[in-house]
Design a protein around this motif. Structure first.
Motif, PDB file in Angstrom:
ATOM      1  N   ILE A  40      28.966  17.495  14.248  1.00 47.42           N
ATOM      2  CA  ILE A  40      27.752  18.165  14.699  1.00 47.42           C
ATOM      3  C   ILE A  40      26.512  17.276  14.578  1.00 47.42           C
ATOM      4  CG2 ILE A  40      27.179  19.262  12.499  1.00 47.42           C
ATOM      5  CD1 ILE A  40      26.527  21.817  14.257  1.00 47.42           C
ATOM      6  N   GLY A  41      26.553  16.312  13.701  1.00 48.56           N
ATOM      7  CA  GLY A  41      25.428  15.400  13.528  1.00 48.56           C
ATOM      8  C   GLY A  41      25.071  14.601  14.766  1.00 48.56           C
ATOM      9  N   ILE A  42      25.957  14.514  15.751  1.00 51.97           N
ATOM     10  CA  ILE A  42      25.634  13.732  16.951  1.00 51.97           C
ATOM     11  C   ILE A  42      24.550  14.385  17.794  1.00 51.97           C
ATOM     12  CG2 ILE A  42      27.875  12.572  17.002  1.00 51.97           C
ATOM     13  CD1 ILE A  42      28.656  14.378  19.382  1.00 51.97           C
ATOM     14  N   VAL A  43      24.206  15.635  17.495  1.00 51.67           N
ATOM     15  CA  VAL A  43      23.116  16.292  18.215  1.00 51.67           C
ATOM     16  C   VAL A  43      21.867  16.449  17.345  1.00 51.67           C
ATOM     17  CG1 VAL A  43      24.625  17.506  19.834  1.00 51.67           C
ATOM     18  CG2 VAL A  43      23.954  18.624  17.700  1.00 51.67           C
ATOM     19  N   ILE A  44      21.858  15.816  16.181  1.00 48.56           N
ATOM     20  CA  ILE A  44      20.727  15.919  15.255  1.00 48.56           C
ATOM     21  C   ILE A  44      20.152  14.527  15.026  1.00 48.56           C
ATOM     22  CG2 ILE A  44      19.976  16.631  12.955  1.00 48.56           C
ATOM     23  CD1 ILE A  44      22.450  18.532  12.929  1.00 48.56           C
ATOM     24  N   GLY A  87      21.040   8.286   9.219  1.00 43.97           N
ATOM     25  CA  GLY A  87      20.133   7.600  10.120  1.00 43.97           C
ATOM     26  C   GLY A  87      20.798   6.885  11.275  1.00 43.97           C
ATOM     27  N   GLU A  88      22.116   6.983  11.395  1.00 47.09           N
ATOM     28  CA  GLU A  88      22.818   6.274  12.467  1.00 47.09           C
ATOM     29  C   GLU A  88      22.665   6.940  13.828  1.00 47.09           C
ATOM     30  OE1 GLU A  88      26.723   4.656  11.769  1.00 47.09           O
ATOM     31  OE2 GLU A  88      26.414   4.713   9.609  1.00 47.09           O
ATOM     32  N   ILE A  89      22.326   8.215  13.867  1.00 43.37           N
ATOM     33  CA  ILE A  89      22.109   8.900  15.143  1.00 43.37           C
ATOM     34  C   ILE A  89      20.618   8.842  15.455  1.00 43.37           C
ATOM     35  CG2 ILE A  89      22.296  11.072  16.422  1.00 43.37           C
ATOM     36  CD1 ILE A  89      25.004   9.778  15.781  1.00 43.37           C
ATOM     37  N   THR A  90      20.280   8.069  16.461  1.00 44.96           N
ATOM     38  CA  THR A  90      18.884   7.917  16.847  1.00 44.96           C
ATOM     39  C   THR A  90      18.443   9.136  17.660  1.00 44.96           C
ATOM     40  OG1 THR A  90      19.324   6.818  18.954  1.00 44.96           O
ATOM     41  CG2 THR A  90      19.186   5.397  16.983  1.00 44.96           C
ATOM     42  N   PRO A  91      17.140   9.365  17.761  1.00 45.30           N
ATOM     43  CA  PRO A  91      16.679  10.461  18.615  1.00 45.30           C
ATOM     44  C   PRO A  91      17.194  10.337  20.049  1.00 45.30           C
ATOM     45  CG  PRO A  91      14.896   9.745  17.188  1.00 45.30           C
ATOM     46  CD  PRO A  91      16.031   8.758  16.997  1.00 45.30           C
ATOM     47  N   ALA A  92      17.271   9.132  20.588  1.00 42.30           N
ATOM     48  CA  ALA A  92      17.768   8.942  21.955  1.00 42.30           C
ATOM     49  C   ALA A  92      19.236   9.329  22.074  1.00 42.30           C
ATOM     50  CB  ALA A  92      17.559   7.496  22.398  1.00 42.30           C
ATOM     51  N   LYS A 123      30.831  19.310  28.587  1.00 36.62           N
ATOM     52  CA  LYS A 123      31.104  20.289  27.537  1.00 36.62           C
ATOM     53  C   LYS A 123      31.039  19.539  26.219  1.00 36.62           C
ATOM     54  CE  LYS A 123      32.514  23.870  30.039  1.00 36.62           C
ATOM     55  NZ  LYS A 123      31.785  25.115  30.083  1.00 36.62           N
ATOM     56  N   ARG A 124      30.556  20.188  25.177  1.00 38.71           N
ATOM     57  CA  ARG A 124      30.490  19.568  23.854  1.00 38.71           C
ATOM     58  C   ARG A 124      31.369  20.345  22.890  1.00 38.71           C
ATOM     59  NH1 ARG A 124      25.902  18.958  26.404  1.00 38.71           N
ATOM     60  NH2 ARG A 124      25.267  21.112  26.073  1.00 38.71           N
ATOM     61  N   ILE A 125      32.219  19.627  22.182  1.00 41.53           N
ATOM     62  CA  ILE A 125      32.992  20.218  21.090  1.00 41.53           C
ATOM     63  C   ILE A 125      32.492  19.537  19.831  1.00 41.53           C
ATOM     64  CG2 ILE A 125      35.259  20.593  20.086  1.00 41.53           C
ATOM     65  CD1 ILE A 125      36.433  20.391  22.928  1.00 41.53           C
ATOM     66  N   GLY A 159      22.708  16.095  23.842  1.00 41.15           N
ATOM     67  CA  GLY A 159      22.202  17.436  24.123  1.00 41.15           C
ATOM     68  C   GLY A 159      21.924  17.692  25.586  1.00 41.15           C
ATOM     69  N   GLN A 160      21.489  16.681  26.324  1.00 48.02           N
ATOM     70  CA  GLN A 160      21.165  16.859  27.738  1.00 48.02           C
ATOM     71  C   GLN A 160      22.335  16.592  28.678  1.00 48.02           C
ATOM     72  OE1 GLN A 160      17.667  14.418  28.404  1.00 48.02           O
ATOM     73  NE2 GLN A 160      16.328  16.142  27.938  1.00 48.02           N
ATOM     74  N   SER A 161      23.438  16.127  28.165  1.00 47.11           N
ATOM     75  CA  SER A 161      24.593  15.828  29.002  1.00 47.11           C
ATOM     76  C   SER A 161      25.116  17.095  29.671  1.00 47.11           C
ATOM     77  CB  SER A 161      25.703  15.207  28.149  1.00 47.11           C
ATOM     78  OG  SER A 161      26.862  15.022  28.933  1.00 47.11           O
TER      79      SER A 161
END
Length: 135
Positions: free
Chosen positions: A72-76, A82-87, A98-100, A93-95
């Motif tokens: 779930i962290g891939i959308v936060i 800190g490895e998941i940047t806002p971009a 489907k997201r699992i 989130g904008q893709s």
């Protein structure tokens, strides 16, 4: 179907996902994107068809994916130490895919109601959801 698996840190969750999906559906096309080389390498060794590393790889992969799978962290933004940047979070989130999302209680993000699930059980549920959606 193009499956994008995104993982960070050591890539352990992504590795388990790639291996389980390939075992159940050997013809599935999996693109593995790690936030670092260690995560990418782990997923590639598990059988991913394609692999890349870093922010731009996440952004491009999200545009091409039919389904995106990851913790779930891939959308936060700023999660996973800190490895998941806002971009990256924005791209997921904008893709149109489907997201699992696997509910992981890490890095100051707590998902209430899922504290007892093991990674193995979450991988099993991911496979069930993939079957329901695509197979």
């Amino acid at each position: 179907m193009n499956i994008l698996i995104i993982d960070a840190q050591g890539g352990g969750i992504g590795k388990q996902l790639v291996a389980a999906i390939k075992e159940k559906n050997p013809t599935a096309i999996i693109t593995a994107v790690g936030t670092n080389a260690t995560a990418t390498s782990a997923m590639l060794k598990a059988g991913a068809n394609n692999a890349a590393t870093g922010e731009n790889a996440v952004i491009v992969g999200c545009r091409k994916a039919d389904v995106i799978i990851g913790p779930i962290g891939i959308v936060i933004a700023d999660s996973m130490h800190g490895e998941i940047t806002p971009a990256m979070a924005l791209a997921v989130g904008q893709s149109m895919a489907k997201r699992i999302l696997l509910p992981m209680n890490h890095c100051d993000n707590i998902v209430v109601g899922v504290s007892g699930f093991t990674v193995s059980r979450l991988v099993e549920e991911t496979l069930e959801e993939l079957d329901r959606l695509f197979f």
